[in-house]
Design a protein around this motif. Structure first.
Motif, PDB file in Angstrom:
ATOM      1  N   LYS A  66       0.848  -1.084  -0.062  1.00 45.79           N
ATOM      2  CA  LYS A  66       0.008  -0.035  -0.039  1.00 45.79           C
ATOM      3  C   LYS A  66       0.817   1.298  -0.060  1.00 45.79           C
ATOM      4  O   LYS A  66       1.865   1.413   0.724  1.00 45.79           O
ATOM      5  N   ARG A  71      -5.827   3.296   1.461  1.00 49.84           N
ATOM      6  CA  ARG A  71      -6.374   2.950   0.106  1.00 49.84           C
ATOM      7  C   ARG A  71      -5.781   1.331  -0.224  1.00 49.84           C
ATOM      8  O   ARG A  71      -4.751   0.995   0.337  1.00 49.84           O
ATOM      9  N   TYR A  77      -6.171  -0.835  -8.335  1.00 50.18           N
ATOM     10  CA  TYR A  77      -6.401   0.110  -9.231  1.00 50.18           C
ATOM     11  C   TYR A  77      -6.075  -0.168 -10.713  1.00 50.18           C
ATOM     12  O   TYR A  77      -6.904   0.481 -11.781  1.00 50.18           O
ATOM     13  N   GLY A 110     -13.987   0.277  -4.676  1.00 50.89           N
ATOM     14  CA  GLY A 110     -12.665   0.949  -3.953  1.00 50.89           C
ATOM     15  C   GLY A 110     -12.808   1.577  -2.528  1.00 50.89           C
ATOM     16  O   GLY A 110     -13.803   1.056  -1.805  1.00 50.89           O
ATOM     17  N   GLU A 113     -11.744   7.318   1.365  1.00 48.63           N
ATOM     18  CA  GLU A 113     -11.001   7.770   2.560  1.00 48.63           C
ATOM     19  C   GLU A 113     -11.995   8.640   3.536  1.00 48.63           C
ATOM     20  O   GLU A 113     -11.960   9.782   3.442  1.00 48.63           O
ATOM     21  N   THR A 178      -5.558   9.995  -9.878  1.00 52.49           N
ATOM     22  CA  THR A 178      -5.582   9.469  -8.404  1.00 52.49           C
ATOM     23  C   THR A 178      -4.698   8.403  -8.134  1.00 52.49           C
ATOM     24  O   THR A 178      -3.917   8.410  -7.180  1.00 52.49           O
ATOM     25  N   LEU A 182      -1.071   8.282  -5.880  1.00 50.49           N
ATOM     26  CA  LEU A 182      -0.730   6.994  -5.047  1.00 50.49           C
ATOM     27  C   LEU A 182       0.741   6.458  -5.430  1.00 50.49           C
ATOM     28  O   LEU A 182       1.507   6.186  -4.514  1.00 50.49           O
TER      29      LEU A 182
END
Length: 717
Positions: A66, A71, A77, A110, A113, A178, A182
């Protein structure tokens, strides 16, 4: 002077400016053949670019570790955007069967958050990178086959079968951004520079920021449902507002300008942070922006490398940090400094002459046209300002909310509605990687206030407070049914019942005084507003505080929002306004109060009309009400009673019923009882009339009822 940023063993950007990401297509014009090819190219351009983004991971282990605890790992993803295509195409009945049900299950949903301390500790049995890449190849081939075979007619709108294809492309473009965040948040050892994703190489001295006046003006936003370009549900509808004059910072806040706040101890001073921001800061142990690194001097983490701090680049922070800076700046300058609202951002765009991105390289750091990073805040001028759009997203003070006439798309009914909670603030303008729908002025993306994106801010100075919109949707089942009953659609050819009653009352009152009216048992208040078309003063009274709240909200704000049951847990979202009902001018003559019809306060008197709609068979003492109501009505005034006469002991003790039983061996109707109680002070001026009404419970269940209406005139005292 602008200086190059030292390279971190990565080649220069391979793609020429403007040769990378295609623009979102116009869905309204063109030939069938050309549009089919354009959408296919738009799909492959997006799909393949997103796949290549993951080349920035150093090895397969980076997919499964991660980036941040809140997430999923990046393997999710990689698979998620492909499964989104399949899930939506199956839902739209464009694919007869799934490609891989297992993949389409584990990659479907997903993580929102929702809280910075809401750790997701679930463990998943993820497939290998090779398996996901193979799955992506199958999805790519399937979508391309659809673009060749699916019948096409223009325009492509919400109902068009091509809409879910474009939806999938735009969804993947959101995740292009996005996922790049990450990757930026990942351990540096887990990533590697790539030519295609090389940052912009240039920095210099940061400018002195100053405030430039934006004149007052009107803002009119919201896309029509026949707009030529793809949009997410929250972009559609109508919104108008007047924006007072304000002054906006000429530049985005640079790293240099934000450094002053850091060095002044801004992260240690609670007075600059609201309660939510203070709690986040303490939990995160934040002492500086998240992408800043200290290594014998400040450095900045980019997507795949760390570089010496480019002080003239925009600072990237969350909402809490931006707001705290504004509070500090307000204290330092004595000026009313704050973040702009969404409406103020649109006024700034208008004043700066901002236009939509065309097909040539943009005059803004958008769409990956210039590189894979921010750039100096002095590079792109827009009118008297810089970076009104592009470079980094800009936090606003506005929690996301629905425009009037907002609707959800049936293929993605939870894209926006979970964020209508007052806790997701809008970001505007786009960043260097924002593309497609994201880069259009109508885009309305919102994130939790502690969320990190490629986002910074500009500040404004304004004497006006930031207006907080109403994003709340009433969800109480009874309230939503009555909101629809009063202000919503008509069903099965039956006219709106509260309006019909008001029309009957006004017709009976024609040629007589219309000073003051009482709508007793007003519920949500539609009849009150209708009576105010002719009455100078209308008072709506109901026993239910919740009903009164809805009526007062409609009077004060001109609109109400509610979620209507469709089937089981499924709901649809509705906004109703006085304007669309032609009642906008009536609100000033209406007031709402909580009260008991059986025990009214003395102030409720002197009426030319009293309307009691579907009330008497719900009262605990209807006899008392009928025996005393004459005291509150002027000579010649009218009492209008409507009721289905549904007498139930759960509402009214049987000894209080005024009809619906045997008396002296004969049927005693409610009309008989009304005459017994009212004829001493009233005369019945018209024959009773049965008026139908329909209450919608779900899309498949309705109540159809007849209410008997009697009209009584107050005799002279």
């Amino acid at each position: 002077m602008t200086m190059p940023i030292p390279e971190a063993q990565s080649p220069t950007r391979a793609l020429n400016p403007g040769a990378g990401l295609l623009r979102t297509p116009d869905l309204s014009v063109g030939s069938e053949e050309d549009k089919r090819a354009e959408i296919a190219s738009y799909f492959t351009n997006t799909f393949d670019t997103y796949t290549r983004l993951f080349d920035c991971l150093a090895d397969d282990s980076g997919y499964f570790q991660k980036s941040i605890p809140l997430r999923h790992p990046l393997i999710f993803y990689l698979g998620h955007t492909a499964t989104f295509f399949v899930n939506k195409l199956v839902l739209a009945k464009l694919l007869p069967e799934r490609i891989d049900p297992h993949m389409e299950s584990i990659f479907a949903v997903g993580v929102d958050e929702m809280s910075w301390d809401d750790l997701d500790e679930d463990h998943y049995d993820w497939p290998t990178v090779a398996e996901v890449m193979d799955y992506r190849a199958k999805v790519r081939a399937t979508v391309l086959e659809l673009t060749e075979s699916l019948p096409l007619s223009l325009p492509i709108n919400w109902e068009n079968p091509w809409w879910p294809i474009v939806m999938g492309v735009e969804h993947e473009r959101i995740h292009l951004e996005t996922s790049s965040v990450l990757i930026r948040q990942h351990d540096l050892a887990k990533v590697r520079p790539q030519p295609e994703w090389a940052p912009i190489r240039g920095t210099g001295e940061a400018p002195e920021n100053e405030l430039v006046t934006v004149p007052a003006g009107k803002v009119s936003t919201g896309k029509p449902y026949d707009d030529a370009f793809y949009g997410w549900d929250n972009e559609y509808g109508e919104h108008e507002a007047h924006v007072d004059e304000f002054r906006a910072s000429q530049y985005l806040v640079s790293n240099q300008e934000f450094l002053e706040f850091v060095e002044a101890g801004g992260y240690q001073e609670d007075r600059f942070w609201n309660e939510e921001g203070c709690a986040w800061r303490q939990f995160a142990k934040a002492r500086h922006p998240t992408f800043w690194r200290w290594q014998n001097g400040w450095h900045l983490r980019l997507m795949t490398e760390e570089v010496e701090m480019p002080w003239d680049w925009p600072v990237e922070v969350n909402y809490h940090e931006a707001k705290a800076f504004c509070e500090w700046k307000r204290e330092q300058t004595g000026q009313p400094v704050r973040l702009p609202t969404e409406d103020e951002w649109y006024r700034l765009c208008a004043e700066a002459g901002i236009e939509e991105v065309g097909h040539d390289p943009s005059n803004a750091n958008l769409h990956l046209d210039h590189g894979a990073s921010s750039c100096p805040v002095t590079r792109f001028r827009h009118g008297q300002w810089f970076d009104v759009v592009g470079n980094v997203w800009q936090w606003t003070e506005t929690p996301t909310y629905p425009f009037d006439n907002f609707k959800v798309h049936p293929l993605y009914d939870d894209f926006t509605t979970p964020t209508f909670d007052g806790q997701h603030n809008l970001i505007k303008g786009g960043s260097w990687i924002s593309c497609g729908n994201e880069a259009r002025l109508s885009a309305r993306y919102a994130f939790r206030r502690h969320f990190f994106q490629h986002a910074g801010f500009r500040y404004i100075a304004s004497e006006s407070e930031a207006v907080q919109p109403n994003a709340y949707y009433e969800s109480d089942r009874l309230l939503t049914e009555y909101a629809e009953f009063h202000f919503g659609d008509t069903w099965f050819g039956v006219e709106n019942f509260p309006k019909t009653l008001a029309d009957l009352a006004l017709d009976a009152r024609k040629g007589k005084p219309t000073g003051k009216a009482l709508d007793l048992g007003c519920a949500c208040g539609r009849s009150s507003f209708e009576l105010a078309r002719e009455f100078n003063d209308v008072e709506g009274v109901d026993f239910s505080a919740n009903f009164i709240r809805l009526g007062a909200e409609m009077a004060e704000q001109g609109s109400i929002r509610y979620a209507l049951a469709e089937e089981g847990e499924l709901v649809s979202y509705h906004t109703r306004t006085l304007k669309e009902l032609g009642l906008e001018e009536c609100s000033e003559r209406v007031s709402f109060y909580q009260g008991d019809a059986c025990n009214l306060k003395p102030q409720y008197s002197g009426y030319d009309l009293v309307l009691a709609a579907n009330l008497i068979d719900r009262l605990y003492r209807p006899r008392r009400f009928l025996d005393r109501i004459h005291e509150r009505i002027n000579n010649g005034g009218l009492l209008v009673i409507a009721s289905p006469y549904t007498w139930l002991e759960e509402h009214t003790p049987k000894e209080e019923w005024i009809g619906g039983f045997k008396k002296d061996g004969e049927n005693h109707t409610t009309l008989d009882g009304l005459k017994e109680h009212l004829l001493q002070h009233f005369r019945l001026v018209r024959e009773p009339r049965k008026v139908p009404f329909v209450i919608r419970e779900t899309q498949h269940k309705f109540q159809h009822t007849l209410s008997e209406v009697t009209i009584w005139e107050r005799l002279p005292r």
